[in-house]
Structure formats: C-alpha cells, structure tokens
Design an enzyme around this catalytic site. Structure first.
Site: not given
Ligand code: AMP
Length: 210
Positions: A13, A88, A167
């Site tokens: 993404k 999410r 995750r």
């Molecule tokens: P990402 O970089 O999008 O994989 O996000 C890393 C981590 O940040 C995730 O595993 C969550 O712990 C937190 N996170 C990011 N975006 C969200 C979201 N929209 N809702 C909840 N947690 C989030």
C-alpha cells in the site's frame, strides 16, 4: 479524487500510494507513518500507540479518528487524497462517513498471506520521512540509505515474522469486512498483485481511469 488503498500489511500500500500520489498530484496519508513519527518524537500520542503497534494490534478507533480528522482538514487535502492503512475497522469507516467524507474508489490490493510472509523480511523503511523500500523489489539507489531524504533505513520492529502473523490475523478479522462495506456502496475496486511494482501501479491506475 478521494481514494482508499485497502490491503493486508505488506500488500504494498505504501509503495503504491506514493506512486499514485505523484501521478495524481494528491497527498498520500498513512496513519502508520503518522503514528511511527509520534512514537519517534516521544509525544503523548506516541506513548499511547507504542505498545499496540509493537504487538501488531490496532490502535484505538478514537485515536485514529482524531488523527485523520485533523489531517484531512489541512489545505493540501482540498483536491483529494489517498488514504493508506485507514480506515482499518468498520467503526473508522463509519466515522469518516459521519463526517461527510465520501470516496470515489476503494482499491483493494489482493495478495496472498504466503506472499506477504515472504515479502516482509525484505522491507526497509525510512524512520524520518516514512518512504518504504524492499531489498529486492524496490531497492534504494544507495544500499541502506533513503532516496528521498538521505536518512539511514531501518527495519520495522513489527515486521518480525510472529508479529506479521498477528497483524494478518487482525487484518482478516477487523479490516477485511471493509471490502463488503465499500462493495455495497459501489466503490470497491479489487486489484490482483501483478508481481512487480510497475505492473501493479498500472493496474491500479487503470481501475481509477487515470
Ligand atoms: P501500518 O504502517 O499501516 O502497517 O501501521 C502500523 C501499525 O500502526 C498498525 O499495526 C497499527 O498498530 C497502527 N495503525 C496504523 N493505522 C491504523 C488504523 N487505521 N487503525 C488502527 N491502528 C492503526
């Protein structure tokens, strides 16, 4: 154009959001990047989010909705934006709707869990500007150094195999139902992974009609 990139962790993404943002001249907004910057700065927000992030759990909807509401109110979002990693959960999607925010296209990046487990070990990120690389698929020009800002690249703590598994489980349970949510609103655009960054970007731009 208001877009969402939906997909499992490691689906690509961040990489695709950066490319589409450049093509369409709209900002890419990643709640993950905003949260990582908050953790690095030691702010109150970062303190609240750190433990959830490290274990692969989701940060609370309340925190995320606050972040995204503030970010979308900034002037660079006036002509549209791409959301990467948000919403999410159904609660986050409903909160966006309640704030009058509508999406033209929700691109669902379809990648198998097996491919994701293979890919995650090669991911490298810039702790300063959030740019994302892969040692084989998207290498930086100079090994270990960010092309955008020159910082030293790092691995994400939450890319450890056990955390990736957690995750993925969270993704299937909490995030995948969003596909049905947006399908019922007529805006879901599934895109299969094409095996290369360029081919996948071309497929995404095609479904956007761009
Ligand atoms: P990402 O970089 O999008 O994989 O996000 C890393 C981590 O940040 C995730 O595993 C969550 O712990 C937190 N996170 C990011 N975006 C969200 C979201 N929209 N809702 C909840 N947690 C989030």
């Amino acid at each position: 154009m208001n877009l969402i990139l939906l997909g499992a962790p490691g689906a690509g993404k961040g990489t695709q959001a950066a490319i589409i943002a450049r093509e369409l001249s709209i900002p890419a907004i990643s709640t993950g990047n905003i949260l990582r910057a908050a953790v690095a700065s030691g702010s109150e927000l970062g303190r609240q989010a750190k433990a959830c992030m490290e274990s692969g759990a989701l940060v609370s909807d309340e925190i995320i909705i606050g972040i995204i509401r503030d970010r979308l109110a900034e002037s660079d979002c006036a002509n549209g934006y791409i959301l990467d990693g948000v919403p999410r959960t159904i609660a986050q999607a409903e909160a966006l709707e309640e704030n009058g925010i509508k999406f033209d296209h929700v691109v669902s990046m379809e990648v198998s869990d097996e491919t994701i487990m293979d890919r995650m070990s090669g991911r490298r990120v810039c702790p300063k500007c959030g740019a994302s690389y892969h040692v084989v698929a998207v290498p930086p020009k100079k090994e270990g150094v960010c092309d955008v800002c020159g910082s030293e690249l790092t691995t994400r703590k939450d890319d450890a195999p056990e955390t990736v598994k957690a995750r993925l489980a969270v993704y299937h349970k909490e995030t995948e139902p969003l596909k049905e949510f947006y399908r019922s609103r007529g805006v879901l655009r599934p895109v299969e992974d094409k095996g290369s960054v360029e081919a996948t970007s071309a497929a995404i731009l095609k479904v956007l009609g761009a």
